[in-house]
Design a protein around this motif. Structure first.
Motif, PDB file in Angstrom:
ATOM      1  N   UNK A 476       0.841  -1.196   0.000  1.00  0.00           N
ATOM      2  CA  UNK A 476       0.000   0.000   0.000  1.00  0.00           C
ATOM      3  C   UNK A 476       0.877   1.247   0.000  1.00  0.00           C
ATOM      4  N   UNK A 477       0.555   2.175  -0.874  1.00  0.00           N
ATOM      5  CA  UNK A 477       1.230   3.470  -0.946  1.00  0.00           C
ATOM      6  C   UNK A 477       0.266   4.532  -0.455  1.00  0.00           C
ATOM      7  N   UNK A 478       0.667   5.282   0.570  1.00  0.00           N
ATOM      8  CA  UNK A 478      -0.176   6.344   1.131  1.00  0.00           C
ATOM      9  C   UNK A 478       0.507   7.684   0.922  1.00  0.00           C
ATOM     10  N   UNK A 506      -2.993   3.801  -2.652  1.00  0.00           N
ATOM     11  CA  UNK A 506      -2.891   2.889  -3.786  1.00  0.00           C
ATOM     12  C   UNK A 506      -2.489   1.526  -3.237  1.00  0.00           C
ATOM     13  N   UNK A 507      -3.271   0.493  -3.552  1.00  0.00           N
ATOM     14  CA  UNK A 507      -3.079  -0.813  -2.928  1.00  0.00           C
ATOM     15  C   UNK A 507      -3.108  -1.914  -3.971  1.00  0.00           C
ATOM     16  N   UNK A 517      -5.850  -4.460  -7.749  1.00  0.00           N
ATOM     17  CA  UNK A 517      -5.374  -3.076  -7.737  1.00  0.00           C
ATOM     18  C   UNK A 517      -6.517  -2.125  -7.401  1.00  0.00           C
ATOM     19  N   UNK A 518      -6.262  -1.230  -6.452  1.00  0.00           N
ATOM     20  CA  UNK A 518      -7.264  -0.257  -6.021  1.00  0.00           C
ATOM     21  C   UNK A 518      -6.571   1.075  -5.752  1.00  0.00           C
ATOM     22  N   UNK A 519      -7.257   2.154  -6.089  1.00  0.00           N
ATOM     23  CA  UNK A 519      -6.788   3.483  -5.695  1.00  0.00           C
ATOM     24  C   UNK A 519      -7.939   4.251  -5.076  1.00  0.00           C
TER      25      UNK A 519
END
Length: 588
Positions: A476-478, A506-507, A517-519
């Protein structure tokens, strides 16, 4: 009628490309009857619409029959990027200046937003008609601006008496702001020269400057584009067949799509990304001159795809003797087996002697590029067995991810015999010694206060955070888009207090595969006027999500606007608008 000018306003916050530059370019192409008083424009970070893509090759998703905006190198803004613009567009009028009519004015503004989907991926619209531009354009952008390619296209297509260009080492901010990497220049003085020449007829020397002033390892000047002293130099890529099956989290060190000067906006050291890619190095001789590049690097790749299609991302890096890898340019393309030409975004850079020029190729680049699902892949939510990670990280081949089959969709093999790097190598030019800018000058700051918030829940939030859930196999990118110059709480000199919170997430799940993939983006803006009687409050909240569903990509945006006046029986929260939009896009 006095002659006027159109000025671009580059947004200072919200990490999004703004409409101002586009507006200036469109104004420059208006007829004399439509804009008789227009004499010149300055376009900062503008987009001419000539690099729109069709399909879903970038994080902007796809539209099939509709062309969508994209930036340098073929990358599109995230599907959730419209959340920031929507929050700003839904801001309420200030009752100190609008009086009691603020509520009715706000309702009308929100009704206009309610008519469509203001946060959906924007159509690219009609590209700028270069032959319709009739007033001089000063086109300016930073090398880290996703719309920088527009400057070079304007220089190539407009006659010399109608254009000048400046490309410097800046993010998506004005060149006088001093944001990294810098240096800052006297942009206000430069625009004043432009206005005085074209609006007042003064001899300021604005049109005596080279056609393009750009920064590589100092300021350079070129009088034509493309210039005759930029020579295409081809480097063959060496080695045997290189399998490229990158883990799905490859790309988390890409940096922000539209950096605005934050501490973590620019791409960090690329060694971790290089380890997940197939890398080819070209040495710069220690005893020779730097290899100075100006323009678009082009990489030609012979690709044998594992499936019907491959999603190829190329990064051009500068590798120092200590191993540090600096991102210089990048590009992406999707296609079947065959020879592909990847045109990277424009860059100005000098590779020092003793360094290596690296071409790094990966099959994933999340979240800048949506991962490529396997043909016939099940919809999200289906039960899938999770397999262990396989493969090793080498200097030549990219490591496979922990996808259930052990081979992530979209993988491919490169044949170096059919691969090459073409660099636009620039030699010194006569104008170089004369190019320069004065130091920056700015008005005194507005005097915005940033109150200390003891115990604030987001007070210690890093600007960019990568989280790995080892047990679940989730990355996960935060990103905190409010970590810039003012922070999330601001008090203005006229008494207005603004609290702003923005988190983008973004995960991707390595075990569940590309369809996981999810944002997500959440923007909250709250205005408060304790100086009014009764006190005034208003709030705007936007939540945007994008991810795969059974039909393709689903983008969902929710907007909630509330207003509060006073306290007690006569006051309270009132919901002026609560609306949700959904948009389905074809599966990439």
């Amino acid at each position: 009628m006095a002659r006027r000018s159109a000025v671009v306003h580059r947004p200072d916050r919200h990490d999004r490309p703004g409409p101002g530059g586009d507006t200036a370019l469109r104004a420059a192409a208006l007829s004399a009857e439509a804009a008789p008083a227009l004499a010149a424009v300055v376009a900062v970070g503008a987009h001419d619409g000539h690099d729109a893509y069709r399909g879903a090759d970038g994080p902007g998703g796809g539209g099939g029959r509709v062309a969508h905006d994209r930036g340098s190198g073929g990358f599109a803004p995230p599907l959730t990027a419209g959340a920031a613009a929507l929050a700003a567009a839904a801001a309420p009028p200030d009752p100190r200046y609008a009086g009691d009519a603020w509520r009715d004015l706000w309702a009308r503004r929100l009704a206009a937003l309610d008519a469509g989907d203001p946060a959906a991926p924007e159509d690219a619209g009609t590209p700028l008609a270069y032959d319709a531009v009739r007033v001089p354009v000063l086109a300016v952008a930073g090398w880290h601006d996703p719309r920088r390619d527009t400057v070079l296209r304007l220089l190539e297509h407009l006659p010399r008496h109608l254009v000048r260009g400046v490309l410097g080492p800046w993010p998506c901010r004005y060149p006088d702001r001093g944001e990294p990497p810098g240096p800052a220049v006297g942009f206000l003085q430069e625009t004043l020269r432009w206005w005085d020449h074209h609006l007042k007829g003064l001899r300021t020397g604005a049109m005596d400057e080279p056609l393009l002033r750009s920064w590589t390892r100092g300021w350079r000047g070129d009088d034509t584009w493309p210039p005759p002293h930029v020579t295409p130099v081809t480097y063959a890529l060496q080695g045997g067949p290189a399998p490229v099956r990158s883990p799905l989290h490859t790309g988390l060190d890409a940096g922000r799509f539209a950096p605005s000067g934050g501490d973590a906006d620019l791409p960090p050291d690329q060694r971790a990304e290089d380890a997940l890619s197939a890398c080819f190095d070209v040495a710069v001789p220690s005893g020779g001159p730097p290899v100075e590049v100006l323009g678009h690097p082009v990489v030609r790749l012979a690709v044998r795809a594992d499936g019907p299609a491959a999603r190829v991302t190329v990064r051009l890096c500068d590798v120092a003797p200590d191993g540090t890898s600096v991102l210089v340019a990048r590009g992406t393309v999707t296609g079947a087996s065959g020879t592909h030409t990847v045109r990277c975004g424009a860059t100005g850079h000098a590779f020092p002697p003793g360094h290596r020029i690296r071409v790094a190729v990966s099959s994933a680049y999340w979240p800048w590029v949506w991962p490529l699902p396997a043909a016939g892949a099940p919809a999200p939510g289906d039960t899938r067995a999770r397999g262990p990670a396989a493969g090793t990280h080498g200097t030549r081949a990219a490591a496979p991810s922990g996808d259930p089959g052990g081979t992530p969709p979209g993988g491919f093999t490169l044949d170096p015999a059919g691969c090459s790097l073409l660099l636009p190598v620039r030699a010194p030019a006569p104008h170089d010694a004369a190019v320069g800018f004065p130091g920056p000058e700015q008005a005194p700051p507005l005097g915005v206060g940033v109150p200390a918030m003891l115990g604030a829940p987001d007070g210690d939030r890093p600007p960019l955070l990568v989280v790995r859930d080892v047990a679940r196999g989730v990355w996960r990118l935060e990103a905190d888009a409010c970590s810039g110059e003012h922070g999330s709480v601001r008090a203005y000199p006229d008494g207005l207090e603004l609290t702003e919170r923005a988190v983008e997430t973004y995960e991707i799940d390595e075990g569940a595969g590309p369809l996981s993939a999810r944002m997500r983006a959440e923007w909250q803006m709250r205005w408060h006027r304790p100086d009014l009687d009764p006190p005034w409050h208003a709030a705007v909240e936007v939540r945007a999500e994008a991810g795969y569903d059974t039909d393709g990509l689903l983008v969902r945006t929710e907007l909630v606007c509330t207003g509060t006046v006073g306290e007690g029986v006569d006051g309270g929260d009132e919901v002026l608008l609560h609306r949700t939009w959904e948009k389905h896009l074809p599966r990439p």
